[in-house]
Write an enzyme that holds these catalytic residues in place. Sequence first.
Site, PDB file in Angstrom:
ATOM      1  N   TYR A 145      -1.490  15.284 -23.566  1.00 12.56           N
ATOM      2  CA  TYR A 145      -0.145  14.712 -23.732  1.00 12.56           C
ATOM      3  C   TYR A 145       0.540  15.257 -24.985  1.00 12.56           C
ATOM      4  O   TYR A 145       1.756  15.349 -25.036  1.00 12.56           O
ATOM      5  CB  TYR A 145      -0.234  13.190 -23.871  1.00 12.56           C
ATOM      6  CG  TYR A 145      -0.203  12.417 -22.577  1.00 12.56           C
ATOM      7  CD1 TYR A 145      -1.053  12.746 -21.521  1.00 12.56           C
ATOM      8  CD2 TYR A 145       0.656  11.331 -22.421  1.00 12.56           C
ATOM      9  CE1 TYR A 145      -1.036  12.001 -20.346  1.00 12.56           C
ATOM     10  CE2 TYR A 145       0.668  10.587 -21.248  1.00 12.56           C
ATOM     11  CZ  TYR A 145      -0.177  10.926 -20.223  1.00 12.56           C
ATOM     12  OH  TYR A 145      -0.170  10.186 -19.077  1.00 12.56           O
ATOM     13  N   LYS A 158     -14.766  16.128 -18.150  1.00 11.46           N
ATOM     14  CA  LYS A 158     -14.926  17.230 -17.187  1.00 11.46           C
ATOM     15  C   LYS A 158     -15.695  18.336 -17.900  1.00 11.46           C
ATOM     16  O   LYS A 158     -15.244  19.481 -18.021  1.00 11.46           O
ATOM     17  CB  LYS A 158     -13.530  17.680 -16.701  1.00 11.46           C
ATOM     18  CG  LYS A 158     -13.535  18.655 -15.543  1.00 11.46           C
ATOM     19  CD  LYS A 158     -13.988  18.053 -14.221  1.00 11.46           C
ATOM     20  CE  LYS A 158     -14.120  19.145 -13.171  1.00 11.46           C
ATOM     21  NZ  LYS A 158     -14.674  18.637 -11.889  1.00 11.46           N
ATOM     22  N   ASP A 195     -13.961  13.513 -11.656  1.00 14.09           N
ATOM     23  CA  ASP A 195     -13.796  13.469 -10.191  1.00 14.09           C
ATOM     24  C   ASP A 195     -14.766  12.460  -9.587  1.00 14.09           C
ATOM     25  O   ASP A 195     -14.399  11.656  -8.723  1.00 14.09           O
ATOM     26  CB  ASP A 195     -13.940  14.864  -9.570  1.00 14.09           C
ATOM     27  CG  ASP A 195     -15.177  15.628 -10.054  1.00 14.09           C
ATOM     28  OD1 ASP A 195     -15.844  15.177 -11.010  1.00 14.09           O
ATOM     29  OD2 ASP A 195     -15.469  16.696  -9.463  1.00 14.09           O
ATOM     30  N   ASP A 202      -5.127   7.673 -18.030  1.00 15.30           N
ATOM     31  CA  ASP A 202      -3.875   7.332 -17.355  1.00 15.30           C
ATOM     32  C   ASP A 202      -4.127   7.203 -15.856  1.00 15.30           C
ATOM     33  O   ASP A 202      -3.745   6.223 -15.218  1.00 15.30           O
ATOM     34  CB  ASP A 202      -2.835   8.434 -17.634  1.00 15.30           C
ATOM     35  CG  ASP A 202      -1.509   8.149 -16.962  1.00 15.30           C
ATOM     36  OD1 ASP A 202      -1.044   6.986 -17.031  1.00 15.30           O
ATOM     37  OD2 ASP A 202      -0.935   9.073 -16.354  1.00 15.30           O
ATOM     38  N   ASP A 254      -4.614   3.460 -13.430  1.00 16.99           N
ATOM     39  CA  ASP A 254      -3.812   3.116 -12.244  1.00 16.99           C
ATOM     40  C   ASP A 254      -4.727   2.857 -11.045  1.00 16.99           C
ATOM     41  O   ASP A 254      -4.509   1.932 -10.266  1.00 16.99           O
ATOM     42  CB  ASP A 254      -2.824   4.240 -11.891  1.00 16.99           C
ATOM     43  CG  ASP A 254      -1.433   4.016 -12.484  1.00 16.99           C
ATOM     44  OD1 ASP A 254      -1.353   3.424 -13.580  1.00 16.99           O
ATOM     45  OD2 ASP A 254      -0.430   4.421 -11.858  1.00 16.99           O
TER      46      ASP A 254
HETATM   47  C1  IPM Z   1       1.233   4.576 -18.870  1.00 16.36           C
HETATM   48  C2  IPM Z   1       2.393   5.378 -18.372  1.00 16.36           C
HETATM   49  C3  IPM Z   1       2.848   6.327 -19.469  1.00 16.36           C
HETATM   50  C4  IPM Z   1       1.681   7.248 -19.766  1.00 16.36           C
HETATM   51  C5  IPM Z   1       4.110   7.121 -19.177  1.00 16.36           C
HETATM   52  C6  IPM Z   1       5.275   6.216 -18.845  1.00 16.36           C
HETATM   53  C7  IPM Z   1       4.477   8.056 -20.304  1.00 16.36           C
HETATM   54  O1  IPM Z   1       2.065   6.036 -17.198  1.00 16.36           O
HETATM   55  O2  IPM Z   1       1.402   3.839 -19.859  1.00 16.36           O
HETATM   56  O3  IPM Z   1       0.161   4.655 -18.278  1.00 16.36           O
HETATM   57  O4  IPM Z   1       1.466   8.248 -19.060  1.00 16.36           O
HETATM   58  O5  IPM Z   1       0.953   6.967 -20.716  1.00 16.36           O
HETATM   59 MG    MG Z   2       0.162   5.511 -16.427  1.00 11.57          MG
END
Ligand code: IPM
Ligand code: MG
Length: 353
Positions: A141, A187, A219, A243, A247
């Site tokens: 990032y 990885k 993976d 990240d 999710d």
């Molecule tokens: C998160 C989001 C952020 C990230 C974005 C909005 C920059 O996806 O907080 O997980 O990638 O960190």
């Molecule tokens: Mg995110």
Amino acid sequence: MAYKIAVIKGDGIGPEIIDEAIKVLDAVSAKEGFDLDYKEYLLGGSAVDVFDNPCPDETIKGALNSDAVLFGAIGGPKWDTLPKEKRPETGLLKLRKSLGLFANLRPAIIFDELIDASTLKPEVIKGVDLEVVRELTGGIYFGEPRYKDDNKAYNTMIYSRDEIERIARVAFEEAQKRRKKVTSVDKANVLEVSELWREVVEEVAKEYPEVELEHMYVDNAAMQLVRDPKQFDVILTGNIFGDILSDEASMIVGSIGLLPSASIGGKVGLFEPIHGSAPDIAGQGIANPIATILSAAMMLDYLGENKGAKRIRKAIKEVLRDGYRTKDIANFGAKEVVTTSEMGSLIAEYASK
Ligand code: IPM
Ligand code: MG
């Protein structure tokens, strides 16, 4: 005791869900006898609209002068076509970096009442209790050099020994408070940066002999998370892998509207739901405020107001037990479908008992 809270509502559903978190915090602070002084700051699209800057200095200063930051969500189609430096996401990354928030804790806790809300089988997810510890201010990032022209583009995944050490320590400390297992995700079969990650994590692990450490390729970890999520306690990983995996972990729980997060490591902690600003449903009163209210509970723990945090978590469980659901989870055991604001009021009321 009075705490200074910097409030950043942000864009999309941000303002609606933050309002509910504040409603609940006010109910709890009245009960537990502490004060919260809120001050609002702009970030993301709403800051671009006013200051032409997604992360104004005033916001950074305000956050640094507070005891904690409560944050909603940023972004939306209105700002998607802006150049990179004006994008809402750039503002959030700058705020995290400016506050030194290198550790992002994302717990995924199953509510038994919502066990059917997950797309995974109940027997796979019942009893899941895991936490992703994501490195938040380094990796791909932020790595330099980064570049793009019409024919070529690149980013750089960099981690220094120091960065790996400090995030690994956070993960081992968390594991010590939990089930004493760290799964470090990388990885290392392909990336040099992951080779170093592994070596340093191994070294830090020696300081925590009572915590079990295993390594897993990213993976495989993505696959294991949906195959058998119960095997995980603390997942330690870098910025981009974290990240993605967080999710994925949110779907174990059934709705992305349920997962809170804490970003720590700097002078002040920042607390935000893991979901985004959901511009498609903004203003309709259907957003689920629970992730944000749980984030507020994490904030109270951080401030040392653990009884208040407990009140909130208990209230959420009871409200779900009694069959109240926002629209995203309406198909799972709803006796009554309620709006964002009704959900906030119910949790505030239960938390005041
Ligand atoms: C998160 C989001 C952020 C990230 C974005 C909005 C920059 O996806 O907080 O997980 O990638 O960190
Ligand atoms: Mg995110």
